[in-house]
Motif scaffolding. Structure first.
Motif, mmCIF file in Angstrom:
data_model
loop_
_atom_site.group_PDB
_atom_site.id
_atom_site.type_symbol
_atom_site.label_atom_id
_atom_site.label_comp_id
_atom_site.label_asym_id
_atom_site.label_seq_id
_atom_site.Cartn_x
_atom_site.Cartn_y
_atom_site.Cartn_z
ATOM 1 N N SER A 32 0.362 -8.016 16.145
ATOM 2 C CA SER A 32 0.949 -7.796 17.468
ATOM 3 C C SER A 32 1.120 -6.307 17.765
ATOM 4 N N LYS A 33 1.205 -6.004 19.032
ATOM 5 C CA LYS A 33 1.388 -4.620 19.477
ATOM 6 C C LYS A 33 2.877 -4.316 19.551
ATOM 7 N N ILE A 34 3.284 -3.175 19.011
ATOM 8 C CA ILE A 34 4.692 -2.793 19.090
ATOM 9 C C ILE A 34 4.940 -2.070 20.415
ATOM 10 N N SER A 53 7.427 10.390 14.357
ATOM 11 C CA SER A 53 7.532 10.645 12.910
ATOM 12 C C SER A 53 7.757 9.342 12.144
ATOM 13 N N ALA A 54 8.608 8.475 12.689
ATOM 14 C CA ALA A 54 8.884 7.195 12.032
ATOM 15 C C ALA A 54 7.639 6.311 12.034
ATOM 16 N N ILE A 55 6.944 6.280 13.167
ATOM 17 C CA ILE A 55 5.716 5.479 13.251
ATOM 18 C C ILE A 55 4.661 6.031 12.303
ATOM 19 N N VAL A 64 1.130 -0.080 10.051
ATOM 20 C CA VAL A 64 0.681 -0.176 11.437
ATOM 21 C C VAL A 64 -0.621 0.602 11.590
ATOM 22 N N VAL A 65 -1.356 0.248 12.614
ATOM 23 C CA VAL A 65 -2.611 0.919 12.937
ATOM 24 C C VAL A 65 -2.573 1.321 14.401
ATOM 25 N N LYS A 70 -5.099 2.149 23.250
ATOM 26 C CA LYS A 70 -4.651 0.758 23.166
ATOM 27 C C LYS A 70 -3.209 0.633 22.698
ATOM 28 N N GLY A 71 -2.803 1.495 21.774
ATOM 29 C CA GLY A 71 -1.439 1.435 21.265
ATOM 30 C C GLY A 71 -1.398 1.221 19.768
ATOM 31 N N THR A 72 -0.203 0.886 19.259
ATOM 32 C CA THR A 72 0.020 0.716 17.825
ATOM 33 C C THR A 72 0.277 -0.760 17.520
#
Length: 233
Positions: A32-34, A53-55, A64-65, A70-72
């Motif tokens: 899923s996308k965060i 920084s946290a991501i 996560v990718v 598109k997003g993370t």
């Protein structure tokens, strides 16, 4: 979903832990996308720098990718491990690495041969500049991966064959992702930089066979590292 507002020291660590907890609780399922950085910034009431920084900590572990435009997204593989026992997650299979190796052996070997024949002083300077940047960014695998790609692209350009250059540019995102996964999981080593230096010197000395052998040995070692990594999972 409830996210606690944060106004304390160690903000990045706290944001990281809360992001991780949302994955553990199932609020964000594998694949899923965060929420976007802006949305997370409002939810946590912290700066965008802290969110990034946290991501990035999650990204470094492979939890996560991020896909440009598109997003993370949460890793599809996250369900196979415990949320509190995160280890590095590889986002490319051994088969995909082998496919990329065959591509590189097909295209890059010929680029090396042609670069030995056709490279101008400017071409060699461009390869050397990319190499110098690899030394500069050896402690940042993301930037290192970018200049790693630029190094091999510079060799393709030195070949004088525009078709080869366009082929490599056409798969830039795939190629970069391949390099980033290698450098993230295996790590950027002085040995890796030394191999690139030796490849450059071989091209400089017009020794195509040595340059190809160096590249081949490096790719074989990478595959061996990937196999060992997969055996540990």
């Amino acid at each position: 979903m409830k996210l606690n507002s944060i106004d304390k020291q160690n903000i990045v660590n706290i944001v990281y832990e809360q992001l991780k907890e949302n994955i553990a609780s199932g609020n964000w399922a594998p694949g899923s996308k965060i929420p976007s950085e802006l949305q997370l910034q409002k939810m946590f009431n912290v700066s965008r720098v802290s969110i990034r920084s946290a991501i990035q900590r999650l990204r470094d572990l492979g939890i996560v990718v991020t896909y440009q435009g598109k997003g993370t997204f949460i890793s599809e593989n996250i369900g196979a491990i415990g949320i509190h026992d995160f280890n590095l997650i590889m986002h490319l299979s051994e088969e995909e690495f082998l496919d990329m190796m065959v591509f590189r052996q097909t295209i890059e070997y010929k680029c090396i041969e042609l670069a030995v024949e056709n490279a101008t002083k400017k071409d060699l300077d461009n390869i050397e500049e990319a190499l110098n940047q690899m030394f500069l960014y050896k402690d940042d695998y993301r930037k290192y991966s970018e200049v790693d790609f630029n190094f091999h692209l510079a060799i393709a350009k030195a070949s004088g064959n525009k078709v080869f250059v366009n082929v490599i540019l056409s798969i830039r995102d795939l190629y970069y992702h391949y390099l980033e996964e290698l450098n993230r999981v295996i790590g950027v080593t002085l040995e890796s930089i030394e191999v690139h230096l030796q490849i450059f010197r071989a091209i400089q000395s017009k020794d195509a066979e040595k340059a190809k052998a160096l590249l081949s040995n490096a790719m074989v070692k990478n595959i061996e590292c990937i196999k060992k990594f997969n055996q540990k999972k």
